[in-house]
Design a protein around this motif. Structure first.
Motif, PDB file in Angstrom:
ATOM      1  N   GLY A 272     -12.902  -4.782  13.881  1.00  0.00           N
ATOM      2  CA  GLY A 272     -12.084  -3.578  13.893  1.00  0.00           C
ATOM      3  C   GLY A 272     -12.510  -2.607  12.808  1.00  0.00           C
ATOM      4  N   SER A 273     -11.595  -1.783  12.360  1.00  0.00           N
ATOM      5  CA  SER A 273     -11.907  -0.756  11.362  1.00  0.00           C
ATOM      6  C   SER A 273     -11.358  -1.153   9.992  1.00  0.00           C
ATOM      7  CB  SER A 273     -11.315   0.586  11.791  1.00  0.00           C
ATOM      8  OG  SER A 273      -9.905   0.473  11.955  1.00  0.00           O
ATOM      9  N   ILE A 274     -11.973  -0.599   8.948  1.00  0.00           N
ATOM     10  CA  ILE A 274     -11.501  -0.833   7.582  1.00  0.00           C
ATOM     11  C   ILE A 274     -10.211  -0.053   7.377  1.00  0.00           C
ATOM     12  CG2 ILE A 274     -12.051  -0.602   5.131  1.00  0.00           C
ATOM     13  CD1 ILE A 274     -15.003  -0.723   5.889  1.00  0.00           C
ATOM     14  N   GLN A 275      -9.196  -0.715   6.877  1.00  0.00           N
ATOM     15  CA  GLN A 275      -7.883  -0.104   6.755  1.00  0.00           C
ATOM     16  C   GLN A 275      -7.770   0.780   5.509  1.00  0.00           C
ATOM     17  OE1 GLN A 275      -5.390  -0.650   9.317  1.00  0.00           O
ATOM     18  NE2 GLN A 275      -7.386  -1.267  10.146  1.00  0.00           N
ATOM     19  N   GLU A 276      -7.129   1.931   5.672  1.00  0.00           N
ATOM     20  CA  GLU A 276      -6.977   2.879   4.571  1.00  0.00           C
ATOM     21  C   GLU A 276      -6.142   2.323   3.429  1.00  0.00           C
ATOM     22  OE1 GLU A 276      -5.518   6.584   5.963  1.00  0.00           O
ATOM     23  OE2 GLU A 276      -7.317   7.074   7.141  1.00  0.00           O
ATOM     24  N   TYR A 277      -5.191   1.419   3.734  1.00  0.00           N
ATOM     25  CA  TYR A 277      -4.293   0.936   2.676  1.00  0.00           C
ATOM     26  C   TYR A 277      -5.018   0.125   1.607  1.00  0.00           C
ATOM     27  CZ  TYR A 277      -4.137  -3.426   5.447  1.00  0.00           C
ATOM     28  OH  TYR A 277      -4.449  -4.559   6.150  1.00  0.00           O
ATOM     29  N   LEU A 294     -17.224  -4.919  11.777  1.00  0.00           N
ATOM     30  CA  LEU A 294     -16.410  -3.753  11.484  1.00  0.00           C
ATOM     31  C   LEU A 294     -17.057  -2.498  12.039  1.00  0.00           C
ATOM     32  CD1 LEU A 294     -15.492  -4.619   7.792  1.00  0.00           C
ATOM     33  CD2 LEU A 294     -14.008  -4.816   9.790  1.00  0.00           C
ATOM     34  N   THR A 295     -16.214  -1.590  12.529  1.00  0.00           N
ATOM     35  CA  THR A 295     -16.680  -0.347  13.121  1.00  0.00           C
ATOM     36  C   THR A 295     -15.979   0.839  12.463  1.00  0.00           C
ATOM     37  OG1 THR A 295     -14.992  -0.522  14.851  1.00  0.00           O
ATOM     38  CG2 THR A 295     -17.166  -1.448  15.343  1.00  0.00           C
ATOM     39  N   GLY A 296     -16.404   2.046  12.831  1.00  0.00           N
ATOM     40  CA  GLY A 296     -15.777   3.244  12.299  1.00  0.00           C
ATOM     41  C   GLY A 296     -16.364   3.654  10.962  1.00  0.00           C
ATOM     42  N   GLN A 297     -15.665   4.560  10.274  1.00  0.00           N
ATOM     43  CA  GLN A 297     -16.144   5.103   9.018  1.00  0.00           C
ATOM     44  C   GLN A 297     -15.496   4.409   7.814  1.00  0.00           C
ATOM     45  OE1 GLN A 297     -15.556   9.327   9.063  1.00  0.00           O
ATOM     46  NE2 GLN A 297     -17.020   9.674  10.721  1.00  0.00           N
ATOM     47  N   ILE A 298     -16.095   4.635   6.649  1.00  0.00           N
ATOM     48  CA  ILE A 298     -15.501   4.163   5.401  1.00  0.00           C
ATOM     49  C   ILE A 298     -14.347   5.105   5.064  1.00  0.00           C
ATOM     50  CG2 ILE A 298     -15.875   3.717   2.951  1.00  0.00           C
ATOM     51  CD1 ILE A 298     -18.824   3.226   3.612  1.00  0.00           C
ATOM     52  N   PRO A 299     -13.110   4.616   5.013  1.00  0.00           N
ATOM     53  CA  PRO A 299     -11.956   5.502   4.818  1.00  0.00           C
ATOM     54  C   PRO A 299     -12.012   6.233   3.479  1.00  0.00           C
ATOM     55  CG  PRO A 299     -11.268   3.310   5.542  1.00  0.00           C
ATOM     56  CD  PRO A 299     -12.709   3.213   5.178  1.00  0.00           C
ATOM     57  N   GLY A 300     -11.605   7.506   3.508  1.00  0.00           N
ATOM     58  CA  GLY A 300     -11.581   8.306   2.297  1.00  0.00           C
ATOM     59  C   GLY A 300     -10.713   7.734   1.190  1.00  0.00           C
ATOM     60  N   PRO A 301      -9.525   7.141   1.496  1.00  0.00           N
ATOM     61  CA  PRO A 301      -8.662   6.610   0.434  1.00  0.00           C
ATOM     62  C   PRO A 301      -9.294   5.507  -0.405  1.00  0.00           C
ATOM     63  CG  PRO A 301      -7.381   6.914   2.450  1.00  0.00           C
ATOM     64  CD  PRO A 301      -8.824   7.143   2.814  1.00  0.00           C
ATOM     65  N   LEU A 302     -10.414   4.907   0.051  1.00  0.00           N
ATOM     66  CA  LEU A 302     -11.067   3.881  -0.751  1.00  0.00           C
ATOM     67  C   LEU A 302     -11.625   4.443  -2.054  1.00  0.00           C
ATOM     68  CD1 LEU A 302     -10.709   2.050   1.730  1.00  0.00           C
ATOM     69  CD2 LEU A 302     -13.018   1.171   1.311  1.00  0.00           C
ATOM     70  N   GLU A 303     -11.748   5.756  -2.123  1.00  0.00           N
ATOM     71  CA  GLU A 303     -12.265   6.363  -3.351  1.00  0.00           C
ATOM     72  C   GLU A 303     -11.374   6.059  -4.550  1.00  0.00           C
ATOM     73  OE1 GLU A 303     -13.742  10.707  -5.090  1.00  0.00           O
ATOM     74  OE2 GLU A 303     -12.920  10.542  -3.064  1.00  0.00           O
ATOM     75  N   SER A 304     -10.084   5.822  -4.298  1.00  0.00           N
ATOM     76  CA  SER A 304      -9.174   5.521  -5.411  1.00  0.00           C
ATOM     77  C   SER A 304      -9.496   4.186  -6.067  1.00  0.00           C
ATOM     78  CB  SER A 304      -7.722   5.527  -4.915  1.00  0.00           C
ATOM     79  OG  SER A 304      -7.528   4.527  -3.931  1.00  0.00           O
ATOM     80  N   LEU A 305     -10.359   3.383  -5.444  1.00  0.00           N
ATOM     81  CA  LEU A 305     -10.746   2.090  -6.023  1.00  0.00           C
ATOM     82  C   LEU A 305     -11.834   2.219  -7.076  1.00  0.00           C
ATOM     83  CD1 LEU A 305     -11.011  -0.097  -2.768  1.00  0.00           C
ATOM     84  CD2 LEU A 305      -9.049   0.082  -4.309  1.00  0.00           C
ATOM     85  N   LYS A 306     -12.475   3.382  -7.158  1.00  0.00           N
ATOM     86  CA  LYS A 306     -13.701   3.486  -7.944  1.00  0.00           C
ATOM     87  C   LYS A 306     -13.498   3.215  -9.431  1.00  0.00           C
ATOM     88  CE  LYS A 306     -13.455   8.543  -8.504  1.00  0.00           C
ATOM     89  NZ  LYS A 306     -14.132   9.824  -8.211  1.00  0.00           N
ATOM     90  N   GLU A 322     -21.110   9.181   7.385  1.00  0.00           N
ATOM     91  CA  GLU A 322     -21.826   9.338   6.130  1.00  0.00           C
ATOM     92  C   GLU A 322     -21.309   8.375   5.065  1.00  0.00           C
ATOM     93  OE1 GLU A 322     -21.576  13.350   4.865  1.00  0.00           O
ATOM     94  OE2 GLU A 322     -22.730  14.151   6.552  1.00  0.00           O
ATOM     95  N   VAL A 323     -22.218   8.010   4.156  1.00  0.00           N
ATOM     96  CA  VAL A 323     -21.811   7.224   2.989  1.00  0.00           C
ATOM     97  C   VAL A 323     -21.140   8.178   2.008  1.00  0.00           C
ATOM     98  CG1 VAL A 323     -22.557   5.737   1.096  1.00  0.00           C
ATOM     99  CG2 VAL A 323     -23.728   5.628   3.309  1.00  0.00           C
ATOM    100  N   PRO A 324     -19.904   7.908   1.582  1.00  0.00           N
ATOM    101  CA  PRO A 324     -19.190   8.828   0.678  1.00  0.00           C
ATOM    102  C   PRO A 324     -19.960   9.059  -0.623  1.00  0.00           C
ATOM    103  CG  PRO A 324     -17.687   7.206   1.604  1.00  0.00           C
ATOM    104  CD  PRO A 324     -19.063   6.773   1.984  1.00  0.00           C
TER     105      PRO A 324
END
Length: 334
Positions: A272-277, A294-306, A322-324
């Motif tokens: 499935g897809s990577i979950q935004e939560y 896993l399919t789909g894009q890397i969710p934008g909210p993952l940036e908060s993990l950096k 695209e790779v963020p």
């Protein structure tokens, strides 16, 4: 002169334990051994030989041995059944030695034992069902041995258990349903064995569980257990470590982990897809979702993990887009 308290147990019992384990540094055991230098040797954090006594009984005239910890001393004997004759033992820790033979059922005679740690030895045979009678046991640590056979359902009687570590052995069969009674567990490891069958729904019955290394890590021999991951895993809100990977059978869609806000290490076999939560898991330092579907894009909210993330592996999937930029610009292992 104050008389030195004498040991309540016989000197011969302790001598037999020393002889069977080949503990050379205990030397001569006598009535004055409690508190002696030969029973209190610490070389470093991983190497020690300490025997603890409680000498407060009968106005200081009687001592009981309460703890035997001989770690990293290259002991090459067998595990003595005479340990079961020390009724006031609270802890047995013989970590990182070369002890062989089997676990004696006679240990079940210890009515107060809280910790039994035999990690990294050469023990063989099954876990005796009698171990399930030690209802005071809080830690059962048997990782990295040569133990085998089925897991005894009797271990489900250990309702005080906080740590059950059984990884890197040769256990077979399925995980007993009785393990669902272990509601005080906060760490459970069972990877690196030959277990099979479906993942039991008991995953959601331990509300205190914080560390779950349930099946194979990629650096250990895999189990033969089958998916999918039960939906009841969502009830384990206190989990900080979750590693369920390399399952056989049905694939697992991304489970509902949104309430696991304390997660630090996550490694699962998923589709499935990577979950935004996941971006809400502020303490996450390791995210390994590699070698999945896993399919789909890397969710934008993952940036908060950096800020806190140290390792993130998303390779060998079917992700698109695209790779963020925050990943491309990171100096961490992403």
């Amino acid at each position: 002169m104050i008389e030195v308290p004498e040991l309540y147990v016989t000197v011969q019992t302790l001598q037999n334990i020393s002889n069977k384990l080949n503990i050379s540094n205990w030397a001569t055991i006598n009535r004055t051994s409690c508190g002696s230098a030969q029973w209190n040797q610490t070389i470093d954090s991983k190497t020690e030989s300490i025997v603890t006594c409680n000498c407060t009984f009968e106005n200081g005239s009687v001592c009981h041995v309460t703890s035997i910890s001989v770690k990293g001393f290259n002991l090459n004997g067998v595990l003595p059944e005479e340990l079961g004759d020390l009724p006031h033992l609270l802890e047995i820790d013989l970590t990182r030695n070369y002890i062989n033979g089997t676990i004696p059922p006679r240990l079940a005679q210890l009515p107060n034992l809280q910790i039994l740690s035999l990690i990294v030895n050469r023990l063989t045979g099954p876990i005796p069902p009698e171990i399930g009678n030690i209802t005071t046991l809080e830690e059962l640590v048997l990782e990295d041995n040569l133990l085998g056979g089925p897991l005894p359902p009797d271990l489900g009687n250990l309702t005080s258990l906080r740590r059950l570590l059984l990884s890197a052995n040769n256990f077979t069969g399925t995980i007993p349903d009785t393990f669902g009674n272990l509601k005080n567990l906060n760490e459970f490891r069972i990877d690196g064995s030959e277990l099979s069958g479906k993942i039991p729904t008991l995953l959601g019955t331990g509300p205190t569980l914080r560390h779950l290394v349930y099946f194979s890590c990629r650096d250990l021999q895999g189990t033969s257990m089958e998916g999918p991951i039960p939906s009841t895993i969502s009830l384990l809100k206190k989990l900080t470590t979750l590693r369920i990977s390399d399952l056989k059978g049905s694939s697992s869609t991304f489970p509902d982990l949104k309430d696991m806000t304390k997660m630090e290490k996550l490694n699962c076999s998923l589709t499935g897809s990577i979950q935004e939560y996941l971006g809400n898991m502020a303490d996450l330092d390791t995210l390994d979702l590699s070698f999945n579907k896993l399919t789909g894009q890397i969710p934008g909210p993952l940036e908060s993990l950096k800020k806190n993330i140290k390792f993130m592996f998303l390779n060998n999937n079917s992700l698109t887009g695209e790779v963020p930029a925050w990943i491309l610009g990171s100096r961490k292992d992403l």
